[in-house]
Design a protein around this motif. Structure first.
Motif, PDB file in Angstrom:
ATOM      1  N   GLY A 345      56.686  70.559  32.949  1.00 37.55           N
ATOM      2  CA  GLY A 345      55.682  70.927  33.932  1.00 37.55           C
ATOM      3  C   GLY A 345      55.248  72.379  33.834  1.00 37.55           C
ATOM      4  O   GLY A 345      56.043  73.269  33.508  1.00 37.55           O
ATOM      5  N   GLU A 386      58.558  63.157  38.860  1.00 33.25           N
ATOM      6  CA  GLU A 386      57.270  63.625  38.372  1.00 33.25           C
ATOM      7  C   GLU A 386      57.480  64.370  37.062  1.00 33.25           C
ATOM      8  O   GLU A 386      58.557  64.931  36.815  1.00 33.25           O
ATOM      9  N   GLU A 387      56.440  64.391  36.216  1.00 35.11           N
ATOM     10  CA  GLU A 387      56.511  65.142  34.960  1.00 35.11           C
ATOM     11  C   GLU A 387      55.799  66.469  35.074  1.00 35.11           C
ATOM     12  O   GLU A 387      56.164  67.440  34.419  1.00 35.11           O
ATOM     13  N   THR A 388      54.766  66.529  35.922  1.00 35.64           N
ATOM     14  CA  THR A 388      54.043  67.776  36.115  1.00 35.64           C
ATOM     15  C   THR A 388      53.398  67.753  37.492  1.00 35.64           C
ATOM     16  O   THR A 388      53.209  66.685  38.089  1.00 35.64           O
ATOM     17  N   ARG A 390      50.524  69.794  38.011  1.00 34.80           N
ATOM     18  CA  ARG A 390      49.132  70.207  37.804  1.00 34.80           C
ATOM     19  C   ARG A 390      48.794  70.102  36.329  1.00 34.80           C
ATOM     20  O   ARG A 390      49.691  70.047  35.482  1.00 34.80           O
ATOM     21  N   ASP A 391      47.508  70.122  36.034  1.00 35.29           N
ATOM     22  CA  ASP A 391      47.075  70.069  34.647  1.00 35.29           C
ATOM     23  C   ASP A 391      47.119  71.435  33.981  1.00 35.29           C
ATOM     24  O   ASP A 391      47.382  71.551  32.782  1.00 35.29           O
ATOM     25  N   PHE A 392      46.842  72.477  34.741  1.00 33.81           N
ATOM     26  CA  PHE A 392      46.846  73.838  34.200  1.00 33.81           C
ATOM     27  C   PHE A 392      46.972  74.830  35.348  1.00 33.81           C
ATOM     28  O   PHE A 392      46.792  74.478  36.519  1.00 33.81           O
ATOM     29  N   ASP A 412      47.834  75.838  30.018  1.00 34.81           N
ATOM     30  CA  ASP A 412      48.739  74.712  30.206  1.00 34.81           C
ATOM     31  C   ASP A 412      49.900  74.872  29.235  1.00 34.81           C
ATOM     32  O   ASP A 412      50.141  75.965  28.726  1.00 34.81           O
ATOM     33  N   LYS A 453      35.463  73.110  26.452  1.00 35.79           N
ATOM     34  CA  LYS A 453      36.237  72.351  27.446  1.00 35.79           C
ATOM     35  C   LYS A 453      36.904  73.287  28.444  1.00 35.79           C
ATOM     36  O   LYS A 453      36.840  73.075  29.662  1.00 35.79           O
ATOM     37  N   TRP A 454      37.523  74.326  27.946  1.00 37.30           N
ATOM     38  CA  TRP A 454      38.224  75.255  28.818  1.00 37.30           C
ATOM     39  C   TRP A 454      37.263  76.140  29.605  1.00 37.30           C
ATOM     40  O   TRP A 454      37.495  76.426  30.787  1.00 37.30           O
ATOM     41  N   ARG A 457      36.080  74.127  32.490  1.00 37.22           N
ATOM     42  CA  ARG A 457      37.117  74.021  33.525  1.00 37.22           C
ATOM     43  C   ARG A 457      37.102  75.247  34.438  1.00 37.22           C
ATOM     44  O   ARG A 457      37.246  75.121  35.663  1.00 37.22           O
ATOM     45  N   GLN A 461      36.288  75.384  38.441  1.00 39.45           N
ATOM     46  CA  GLN A 461      37.221  75.971  39.408  1.00 39.45           C
ATOM     47  C   GLN A 461      36.517  77.007  40.282  1.00 39.45           C
ATOM     48  O   GLN A 461      36.645  76.988  41.515  1.00 39.45           O
TER      49      GLN A 461
END
Length: 494
Positions: A345, A386-388, A390-392, A412, A453-454, A457, A461
């Motif tokens: 995470g 849970e594994e994470t 949030r995504d980043f 991330d 892509k970034w 994002r 935000q």
């Protein structure tokens, strides 16, 4: 009754500066719990990062977007000590708070009931200064080679190591535990202790025995910096080779091989001294059959460039500054995966408060009371449910040291995107293939789609946060910001 809580904070502690050999006691926390190697300080200088810890909010939500010394703001609706006190905890802090003082000189507490402070601020006469004055009347506690709070130079401590702020912080914490657990009323409440070491934040002034150990053992100290890579020449400056002429307070530049090794030795020896203090605290818990009753969370407020990429201090988006150690060693009743687990995470300082509120059993109430608390409890990662969370992670810092140090970022577990606000340039790093960030991928055509892509994002935000056209243009472009603001509109004491 909920478990006792030990929040262990180290200041300016690089993510890559702990190991079984260098820091056996801190490492033991990871082997008994869960290590979070993808942990970040979103605004990696002292006061804004500590605002995130205190409130459980992201930088935009707590409003401190850069370092600011005007921090005597007590208008946040929820803070860790206030919430935990209402949940039945007795709260203590030993060491660094960095919350400022009122006009009469008394410290801003944010709800801590018992405080013994060493903030390391020149203008303040705090509890450590009074302790030192009583032990060494007329002496200067900052006499070690005239080192200052942001110098990269290092020097062995000139007094007996029992007088060092690191030793004092440890002693004070143990005294607090001794008083709490010897009091008959402790059976009716839980203890929340923030043990907050100022070091390894400069001055790098460890005891001589540790300084000599690191200086003389080449296996303990990296030979050279990570610098002069594909992008960091902008931060290079020539230092004279004359030690007397060097600017030991410079925020950037390469002072040469000898000075570099001396500095790294002082920094790592300071970490080793902190680890010895942590060992004493853990030994106290073991000897008093308390270790299994404590939920322990260790993190750092930010890292230290230590000369990498021709940079010193902190406040930068790159790994050595923004990435930090983060470990949870749970109590006997908190669900956890097998000891020694490494989490995938991506976590941040804002996650500390909701995690502690979850431990205390009051997270839902706090979330209802403070919808701007947007950190996440990590107990789900701890238990493996849970594994994470949030995504980043979003990061940012207003102008610091120089116009070039002014940026926003997203990261991330694999990639990092940086928008340098001073000139609207962008950087992209593959942290899996290039953990030292030596190759900026943003100029390469084959990474154009990844870069976009970034960038998109970050635009999304900023738009969702309502930052306006000073941040994102009507055409959806990130805006160059020649000037920065220290405090955003959500800072409650504007």
């Amino acid at each position: 009754m909920p478990p006792h809580i030990l929040l262990l904070l180290t200041d300016q502690f690089r993510y890559d500066s702990w190991s079984p050999t260098l820091t056996p006691n801190l490492h033991s926390l990871a082997t008994s719990g869960v290590n979070f190697p993808h942990a970040y300080a979103s605004t990696p200088t002292c006061t804004p990062s500590r605002s995130g810890i205190l409130t459980g909010r992201s930088p935009w939500n707590h409003g401190m977007l850069a370092y600011n010394s005007e921090i005597d703001c007590e208008a946040y609706p929820t803070t860790i000590p206030e919430v935990l006190s209402q949940a039945g905890y007795k709260s203590y802090v030993s060491g660094k708070d960095h919350f400022g003082t009122h006009d009469d000189g008394t410290p801003v507490t944010h709800g801590y009931e018992h405080l013994s402070l060493y903030d390391g601020l020149t203008e303040e006469n705090d509890d450590y200064d009074q302790f030192f004055d009583a032990k060494m009347p007329g002496e200067n506690p900052k006499a070690t080679c005239d080192l200052d709070w942001n110098m990269w130079a290092a020097c062995p401590y000139v007094y007996d190591e029992s007088l060092h702020p690191t030793a004092w912080t440890t002693d004070t914490a143990i005294d607090y535990m001794d008083a709490f657990f010897s009091n008959s009323t402790s059976a009716d409440s839980s203890m929340f202790l923030k043990l907050s070491y100022h070091r390894p934040h400069s001055p790098y002034d460890p005891p001589a025995r540790l300084f000599d150990r690191f200086l003389n053992d080449s296996s303990l100290v990296p030979d050279r910096f990570v610098n002069n890579t594909s992008w960091d020449s902008a931060y290079f400056q020539n230092f004279t080779t004359d030690p007397e002429e060097m600017n030991k307070s410079a925020w950037n530049g390469d002072p040469g091989e000898e000075a570099a090794r001396h500095t790294r030795a002082g920094y790592l020896a300071s970490i080793a001294f902190v680890d010895e203090g942590v060992g004493r605290v853990l030994e106290y818990l073991e000897n008093n059959n308390l270790r299994d009753d404590f939920f322990i969370l260790w993190a750092a407020d930010h890292g230290d460039m230590n000369g990498d990429h021709n940079l010193w201090r902190k406040g930068y988006p790159w790994e050595a500054s923004a990435r930090v150690p983060f470990v949870i060693s749970p109590d006997k009743n908190t669900r956890a995966t097998a000891p020694g687990t490494v989490s995938k995470g991506v976590v941040e300082m804002r996650d500390i408060a909701p995690t502690l509120f979850d431990v205390a059993g009051v997270l839902g109430e706090v979330q209802a009371a403070d919808p701007m608390m947007n950190g996440a409890s990590l107990l789900g990662l701890l238990s493996g449910e849970e594994e994470t969370v949030r995504d980043f992670v979003d990061m940012e810092h207003g102008q610091l040291y120089d116009e070039k140090v002014h940026w926003s970022g997203l990261v991330d577990a694999e990639m990092k995107f940086i928008f340098n606000a001073f000139d609207a340039s962008m950087q992209l790093f593959n942290l899996t293939a290039d953990p030292n960030e030596t190759h900026d991928l943003a100029p390469l055509e084959e990474y154009a789609d990844e870069l976009e892509k970034w960038r998109s994002r970050m635009v999304k935000q900023f738009q969702e946060e309502g930052r306006g056209e000073d941040w994102v243009s009507a055409e959806g472009e990130l805006v160059q910001r020649a000037q920065s603001t220290t405090l955003g509109p959500n800072y409650p004491c504007l």
